[in-house]
Motif scaffolding. Structure first.
Motif, PDB file in Angstrom:
ATOM      1  N   VAL A  49       3.807 -19.013  26.728  1.00 44.24           N
ATOM      2  CA  VAL A  49       3.198 -17.673  26.642  1.00 44.24           C
ATOM      3  C   VAL A  49       3.836 -16.866  25.517  1.00 44.24           C
ATOM      4  N   PRO A  50       5.160 -16.660  25.487  1.00 44.65           N
ATOM      5  CA  PRO A  50       5.736 -15.950  24.333  1.00 44.65           C
ATOM      6  C   PRO A  50       5.577 -16.702  23.024  1.00 44.65           C
ATOM      7  N   LEU A  51       5.466 -18.030  23.092  1.00 40.08           N
ATOM      8  CA  LEU A  51       5.223 -18.783  21.862  1.00 40.08           C
ATOM      9  C   LEU A  51       3.860 -18.432  21.282  1.00 40.08           C
ATOM     10  N   GLU A  52       2.863 -18.314  22.142  1.00 38.02           N
ATOM     11  CA  GLU A  52       1.523 -17.928  21.662  1.00 38.02           C
ATOM     12  C   GLU A  52       1.534 -16.512  21.093  1.00 38.02           C
ATOM     13  N   GLN A  53       2.251 -15.595  21.734  1.00 36.54           N
ATOM     14  CA  GLN A  53       2.342 -14.233  21.218  1.00 36.54           C
ATOM     15  C   GLN A  53       3.072 -14.192  19.877  1.00 36.54           C
ATOM     16  N   THR A  54       4.132 -14.981  19.756  1.00 37.41           N
ATOM     17  CA  THR A  54       4.848 -15.045  18.485  1.00 37.41           C
ATOM     18  C   THR A  54       3.973 -15.628  17.388  1.00 37.41           C
ATOM     19  N   THR A  55       3.187 -16.630  17.720  1.00 35.97           N
ATOM     20  CA  THR A  55       2.297 -17.240  16.735  1.00 35.97           C
ATOM     21  C   THR A  55       1.239 -16.257  16.259  1.00 35.97           C
ATOM     22  N   HIS A  56       0.716 -15.458  17.177  1.00 40.17           N
ATOM     23  CA  HIS A  56      -0.270 -14.453  16.783  1.00 40.17           C
ATOM     24  C   HIS A  56       0.357 -13.418  15.838  1.00 40.17           C
ATOM     25  N   GLY A  74       3.184  -4.911  -2.215  1.00 41.17           N
ATOM     26  CA  GLY A  74       4.400  -4.262  -1.736  1.00 41.17           C
ATOM     27  C   GLY A  74       4.273  -3.760  -0.311  1.00 41.17           C
ATOM     28  N   LEU A  75       3.136  -3.139  -0.009  1.00 47.96           N
ATOM     29  CA  LEU A  75       2.942  -2.656   1.357  1.00 47.96           C
ATOM     30  C   LEU A  75       2.807  -3.821   2.334  1.00 47.96           C
ATOM     31  N   GLY A  76       2.260  -4.939   1.866  1.00 45.49           N
ATOM     32  CA  GLY A  76       2.218  -6.124   2.715  1.00 45.49           C
ATOM     33  C   GLY A  76       3.604  -6.613   3.089  1.00 45.49           C
ATOM     34  N   LEU A  77       4.548  -6.530   2.143  1.00 44.19           N
ATOM     35  CA  LEU A  77       5.924  -6.915   2.452  1.00 44.19           C
ATOM     36  C   LEU A  77       6.551  -5.981   3.483  1.00 44.19           C
ATOM     37  N   ILE A  78       6.278  -4.679   3.356  1.00 40.58           N
ATOM     38  CA  ILE A  78       6.843  -3.719   4.304  1.00 40.58           C
ATOM     39  C   ILE A  78       6.293  -3.969   5.705  1.00 40.58           C
ATOM     40  N   LEU A  79       4.985  -4.149   5.806  1.00 43.78           N
ATOM     41  CA  LEU A  79       4.371  -4.407   7.114  1.00 43.78           C
ATOM     42  C   LEU A  79       4.824  -5.748   7.682  1.00 43.78           C
ATOM     43  N   ALA A  80       5.009  -6.732   6.822  1.00 44.77           N
ATOM     44  CA  ALA A  80       5.501  -8.034   7.291  1.00 44.77           C
ATOM     45  C   ALA A  80       6.914  -7.911   7.848  1.00 44.77           C
ATOM     46  N   ALA A  81       7.748  -7.088   7.209  1.00 44.93           N
ATOM     47  CA  ALA A  81       9.096  -6.870   7.743  1.00 44.93           C
ATOM     48  C   ALA A  81       9.038  -6.226   9.119  1.00 44.93           C
ATOM     49  N   GLY A  82       8.106  -5.283   9.303  1.00 37.46           N
ATOM     50  CA  GLY A  82       7.934  -4.699  10.628  1.00 37.46           C
ATOM     51  C   GLY A  82       7.490  -5.712  11.662  1.00 37.46           C
ATOM     52  N   LEU A  83       6.627  -6.662  11.250  1.00 35.77           N
ATOM     53  CA  LEU A  83       6.188  -7.712  12.182  1.00 35.77           C
ATOM     54  C   LEU A  83       7.326  -8.634  12.575  1.00 35.77           C
ATOM     55  N   VAL A  84       8.251  -8.888  11.649  1.00 36.17           N
ATOM     56  CA  VAL A  84       9.418  -9.718  11.989  1.00 36.17           C
ATOM     57  C   VAL A  84      10.222  -9.051  13.094  1.00 36.17           C
ATOM     58  N   GLY A  85      10.424  -7.734  12.978  1.00 37.84           N
ATOM     59  CA  GLY A  85      11.132  -7.030  14.042  1.00 37.84           C
ATOM     60  C   GLY A  85      10.371  -7.039  15.348  1.00 37.84           C
ATOM     61  N   GLN A  86       9.050  -6.878  15.283  1.00 38.37           N
ATOM     62  CA  GLN A  86       8.244  -6.881  16.503  1.00 38.37           C
ATOM     63  C   GLN A  86       8.235  -8.246  17.166  1.00 38.37           C
ATOM     64  N   ALA A  87       8.343  -9.301  16.364  1.00 33.52           N
ATOM     65  CA  ALA A  87       8.321 -10.654  16.922  1.00 33.52           C
ATOM     66  C   ALA A  87       9.588 -10.999  17.684  1.00 33.52           C
ATOM     67  N   THR A  88      10.628 -10.194  17.556  1.00 28.54           N
ATOM     68  CA  THR A  88      11.845 -10.489  18.312  1.00 28.54           C
ATOM     69  C   THR A  88      11.636 -10.330  19.820  1.00 28.54           C
ATOM     70  N   THR A  89      10.662  -9.514  20.215  1.00 29.46           N
ATOM     71  CA  THR A  89      10.411  -9.334  21.652  1.00 29.46           C
ATOM     72  C   THR A  89       9.928 -10.618  22.311  1.00 29.46           C
ATOM     73  N   PRO A  90       8.830 -11.252  21.836  1.00 27.14           N
ATOM     74  CA  PRO A  90       8.453 -12.521  22.480  1.00 27.14           C
ATOM     75  C   PRO A  90       9.449 -13.642  22.248  1.00 27.14           C
ATOM     76  N   LEU A  91      10.173 -13.608  21.137  1.00 25.14           N
ATOM     77  CA  LEU A  91      11.180 -14.641  20.922  1.00 25.14           C
ATOM     78  C   LEU A  91      12.296 -14.548  21.955  1.00 25.14           C
ATOM     79  N   MET A  92      12.660 -13.324  22.341  1.00 20.01           N
ATOM     80  CA  MET A  92      13.658 -13.166  23.394  1.00 20.01           C
ATOM     81  C   MET A  92      13.132 -13.693  24.722  1.00 20.01           C
ATOM     82  N   GLU A  93      11.821 -13.537  24.962  1.00 28.48           N
ATOM     83  CA  GLU A  93      11.249 -14.002  26.220  1.00 28.48           C
ATOM     84  C   GLU A  93      11.227 -15.522  26.317  1.00 28.48           C
TER      85      GLU A  93
END
Length: 599
Positions: free
Chosen positions: A131-138, A460-479
């Motif tokens: 389940v968290p793997l699928e969320q991380t993949t998305h 450039g804005l894509g890089l900024i948003l991608a960095a935010g997604l990396v931080g958001q992905a830590t939640t399912p990775l912890m799960e």
């Protein structure tokens, strides 16, 4: 040429048509928010227990039913185990436990759905990590989409990227709804997320480039409120649809209606700013003409000014040049642009990643789906309102600095004093941290869009948003690891939050300033002073070696002549005393001139 100060003002500024296009750009945020947030509902895990297996029971208990069968089969409070009994004749007491053999029974509905991805393929117990793997993949799909379609925005244009990603997202969304197994679900959700990210990014950039400086914040925050509206709409759609496949189909239907309406160039024109910045002059002139007519500006009434502006554009470009595109590699070769991108990407990463440290503290007080979900959505709305009220008044940098300090202080207090604080104070600090982190994330993206030049704003804005997604992905990775290492996660992000406070002071200020268009414009942005002095103190030079303004008075020939004469006399007397001879320093004619100068 100054696009905001000259061209945009001549076409009516933020006039009637510009306001219509800005309002129209808000509506796509509703289905896009549904597409991102739907993963929480599709993968919602309901309460479950093993389905009793009479074959594992002694012969005397195999005809039991109801609570008697349940008590004889499953240990109290267990979700993943069944009792094991000795061979026939060995007694009626279990001698151990083992995994489920006939699947699971679920307590439904969960988050309004009678079936989810979890119940579809029994992603519980030993398979719960999927389940968290699928969320991380998305989320990984969104990250890939930000980086890929960000570069496409700068190469093919905002409109072309928006329409292509939106059209391609429709068949991928249908494929998600028709997934026949878990692997197909993961792959289609990955691609679906990438296309949604491209749609969101291209729309964000086009909306930002449409506005003049006084309206950029209001228009961007208005789009954020429509995103919140989409998130609030999701639980109601889930209750109405009941099935996860039908919910996914409803989201795809919204994207289809969006594509049918926004295919028309009148609702999604190309960015005139980007066309002119990349030397596509004829297309840019036509976009400006259309915008002027929509704003009620008649070109015939001021034909001289328009001819002068267009002639100046032709002179600056040197005739009929070829389009000039810039890749993402140009950002890494700059100094100021790369520094600003690195700092804002760091703050976006922190704002998204540290949120898990606050939401986890609330699970013990209000378990379930609805409370944490609506708390996050409501905090996002409050954070946007806070930005609306403060950012234009105090500036981007000051608001980002304040939000980051609140985030770091809340995290440090919870990290050090959780076991000593009362429960209501823990909830208060957690909610404050969520609000501040939401503000950090939203403001980091807006700030980045304003300091990045037009020619590389998409990448450039894509890089900024991608960095935010990396931080958001830590939640399912912890799960995936059942929150093992949560303390280390909390320590790291709290330290990062404090560190980012120092780096934010190196950013320029973009409030009420025109957007930079070229790389040279982006490199010319410098950090303003943190504290503004009064008008009286501003003329005092307390640090003359660091002063950029010359405080010397005008040239005075008489004073200069007296200084030269006195210097020559001093040197002459010193030379005579040391040599014992009186020799003139200058010829007679020079001495005569010096005497005249002294007089």
């Amino acid at each position: 040429m100054d696009f905001d100060g000259q061209l945009l003002r001549q076409v009516g500024g933020f006039g009637r048509r510009a306001r219509l296009l800005a309002a129209a750009s808000w509506l796509p945020n509703v289905p896009l928010a549904l597409g991102l947030a739907a993963g929480l509902l599709l993968a919602a895990t309901p309460q479950h227990r093993c389905r009793p297996d009479p074959a594992l029971l002694p012969p005397e208990l195999r005809n039991a039913s109801g609570p008697e069968l349940l008590n004889a089969s499953t240990p109290p409070g267990s979700h993943c185990l069944l009792y094991r009994y000795p061979p026939p004749g060995g007694g009626l007491e279990p001698n151990g436990t083992g995994p489920c053999t006939r699947g699971w029974e679920y307590v439904l509905p969960e988050a309004g759905l009678l079936s989810t991805v979890v119940t579809q393929w029994d992603l519980v117990c030993a398979n719960h990590w999927q389940v968290p793997l699928e969320q991380t993949t998305h989320l990984l799909g969104w990250l890939i989409g930000y980086m890929a379609f960000g570069s496409a925005c700068d190469r093919f244009g905002r409109r072309a990227t928006f329409i292509s990603s939106l059209m391609l997202s429709i068949p991928l969304g249908i494929a998600v709804a028709l997934a026949v197994n878990y692997v197909m679900l993961v792959l289609t959700r990955l691609l679906f997320g990438a296309l949604l990210a491209g749609t969101f990014l291209s729309l964000y950039v086009a909306r930002l480039e449409l506005c003049d400086p006084p309206h950029r914040l209001a228009v961007t925050m208005g789009a954020g409120f429509f995103w919140v509206a989409g998130e609030l709409l999701l639980p109601g759609l889930a209750v109405a649809c009941k099935e996860w496949r039908l919910l996914q189909g409803t989201i795809v239907l919204g994207l289809t209606l969006l594509a049918a309406c926004w295919w028309c160039p009148a609702l999604s024109p190309e960015s005139g700013r980007w066309l002119l910045a990349t030397q596509q002059l004829e297309e840019g002139k036509q976009v400006l003409r259309d915008l002027a007519e929509g704003n009620g500006i008649r070109l015939e009434d001021d034909s001289y000014t328009w001819e002068h502006l267009f002639a100046e554009l032709d002179n600056l470009s040197g005739g009929a040049p070829l389009p000039q595109y810039h890749s993402i590699c140009k950002i890494f070769r700059t100094r100021v642009i790369w520094k600003n991108s690195l700092i804002l990407g760091f703050t976006a990463f922190i704002g998204s990643g540290i949120r898990h440290s606050f939401t986890r503290n609330l699970n013990s007080y209000a378990p379930g789906f609805y409370f944490p979900y609506f708390l996050l959505v409501a905090s996002e709305a409050v954070a946007l309102l806070f930005l609306c009220l403060t950012v234009d008044h105090f500036g981007r940098r000051a608001a980002l600095l304040l939000s980051t300090i609140l985030t770091g202080v809340s995290s440090l207090l919870l990290l050090a004093l959780t076991q000593y604080l009362m429960s209501w104070l823990i909830v208060l600090l957690s909610v404050l941290g969520i609000l501040a982190s939401q503000a950090v994330s939203a403001l980091s993206v807006l700030f980045a869009g304003e300091v990045l030049p037009t020619v590389v704003r998409g990448a450039g804005l894509g890089l900024i948003l991608a960095a935010g997604l990396v931080g958001q992905a830590t939640t399912p990775l912890m799960e995936i690891h059942n929150s093992h290492g949560f303390f280390l996660h909390h320590v790291i992000f709290a330290s990062f939050a404090i560190l980012s406070v120092l780096s934010i002071m190196l950013l320029p200020e973009s409030t009420s300033r025109p957007l930079p268009d070229s790389l040279l414009d982006g490199e010319s942005q410098h950090r303003p002073p943190l504290f503004h002095s009064s008008q009286r103190q501003r003329h005092k030079d307390h640090l003359p070696l660091l002063s950029t303004r010359s405080t010397a008075g005008p040239y005075d020939p008489d004073s200069y002549a007296r200084l030269v004469s006195a210097t020559k006399k001093m040197l002459g007397s010193h030379h005579g005393a040391s040599s014992g001879q009186t020799r003139p320093l200058l010829p007679a004619r020079s001495r005569h001139n010096s005497t005249l100068e002294g007089m």
